[in-house]
Design a protein around this motif. Sequence first.
Motif, PDB file in Angstrom:
ATOM      1  N   ARG A   1      -3.822   4.946  -3.287  1.00  0.00           N
ATOM      2  CA  ARG A   1      -4.561   5.702  -4.689  1.00  0.00           C
ATOM      3  C   ARG A   1      -6.534   4.578  -4.087  1.00  0.00           C
ATOM      4  O   ARG A   1      -7.063   5.423  -5.945  1.00  0.00           O
ATOM      5  CB  ARG A   1      -4.730   3.377  -6.341  1.00  0.00           C
ATOM      6  N   ARG A   2      -6.155   4.453  -3.253  1.00  0.00           N
ATOM      7  CA  ARG A   2      -7.963   5.194  -2.589  1.00  0.00           C
ATOM      8  C   ARG A   2      -8.292   5.728  -1.727  1.00  0.00           C
ATOM      9  O   ARG A   2      -8.943   5.992  -0.785  1.00  0.00           O
ATOM     10  CB  ARG A   2      -8.473   3.149  -2.370  1.00  0.00           C
ATOM     11  N   GLY A   3      -6.916   6.845  -2.336  1.00  0.00           N
ATOM     12  CA  GLY A   3      -7.408   7.667  -0.324  1.00  0.00           C
ATOM     13  C   GLY A   3      -6.945   7.028   0.483  1.00  0.00           C
ATOM     14  O   GLY A   3      -7.482   7.983   1.654  1.00  0.00           O
ATOM     15  N   LEU A   4      -6.667   6.594   0.876  1.00  0.00           N
ATOM     16  CA  LEU A   4      -6.173   5.982   2.355  1.00  0.00           C
ATOM     17  C   LEU A   4      -4.376   5.853   2.724  1.00  0.00           C
ATOM     18  O   LEU A   4      -4.223   5.764   1.778  1.00  0.00           O
ATOM     19  CB  LEU A   4      -7.030   4.132   2.253  1.00  0.00           C
ATOM     20  N   SER A   5      -4.430   5.219   3.671  1.00  0.00           N
ATOM     21  CA  SER A   5      -2.827   5.214   4.235  1.00  0.00           C
ATOM     22  C   SER A   5      -2.674   3.912   4.510  1.00  0.00           C
ATOM     23  O   SER A   5      -4.188   2.915   5.156  1.00  0.00           O
ATOM     24  CB  SER A   5      -2.279   6.241   5.358  1.00  0.00           C
ATOM     25  N   PRO A   6      -1.704   3.036   4.907  1.00  0.00           N
ATOM     26  CA  PRO A   6      -1.590   1.697   5.383  1.00  0.00           C
ATOM     27  C   PRO A   6      -2.531   1.068   6.273  1.00  0.00           C
ATOM     28  O   PRO A   6      -2.173   2.403   7.108  1.00  0.00           O
ATOM     29  CB  PRO A   6      -0.562   1.493   4.837  1.00  0.00           C
ATOM     30  N   ASP A   7      -2.707  -0.306   6.191  1.00  0.00           N
ATOM     31  CA  ASP A   7      -3.453  -0.289   7.971  1.00  0.00           C
ATOM     32  C   ASP A   7      -2.691  -1.497   7.678  1.00  0.00           C
ATOM     33  O   ASP A   7      -1.814  -2.560   6.823  1.00  0.00           O
ATOM     34  CB  ASP A   7      -4.624  -0.756   7.531  1.00  0.00           C
ATOM     35  N   CYS A   8      -3.453  -2.406   9.019  1.00  0.00           N
ATOM     36  CA  CYS A   8      -2.756  -4.521   9.217  1.00  0.00           C
ATOM     37  C   CYS A   8      -1.582  -4.220   9.283  1.00  0.00           C
ATOM     38  O   CYS A   8      -0.604  -5.028   9.094  1.00  0.00           O
ATOM     39  CB  CYS A   8      -3.053  -5.226   7.639  1.00  0.00           C
TER      40      CYS A   8
END
Length: 174
Positions: free
Chosen positions: A39-46
Amino acid sequence: MPTVAKVTGAAVGAGWNLALGCDLVVATPQARFSQIFARRGLSPDCGGSWLLPRLVGLQQAKRLALLAETIDAEEAKALGLVTWVTDTEEVDTFVDDLTARLVAGPPVAHAQTKALLNEGIDRTLRDALANEAKAQAVNFAGADVREAYAAFAARREPLFTGRWAVPSRPEDDT
């Protein structure tokens, strides 16, 4: 060292992935979880791209990451992403009791167990059995195994220290 996450509100994105990285997760019914990245134009991190598929399987991980849905604590528990859902009024007592039980446990055996489980997920059975044998050798070199047996025989709770029982040098035997 075993780790515990307590989630009483929103665990979203990296916050949820930090909780997923813990060994045990306690949530209240008000807790909400989302892999919000899409939803934020990102892919998973952490660590989410590594943790999610191992915890829920590839299809459910894709569902959570691609659709960025928000799920409640009960669904997270049903998926295996939360260990316990506890009433809000009782969560602090529950977590305090849980951590006290972990702290009272055998530190070396806990470390060995955590490492074996974390490594075993992507190893062969042959590798897992070999690693377990090595871990048991370490455990038997410690005082905690003797203490566990003595406590059992005396019908009392063991007092684990994590100390070594086997001398590290031959001259320490005297």
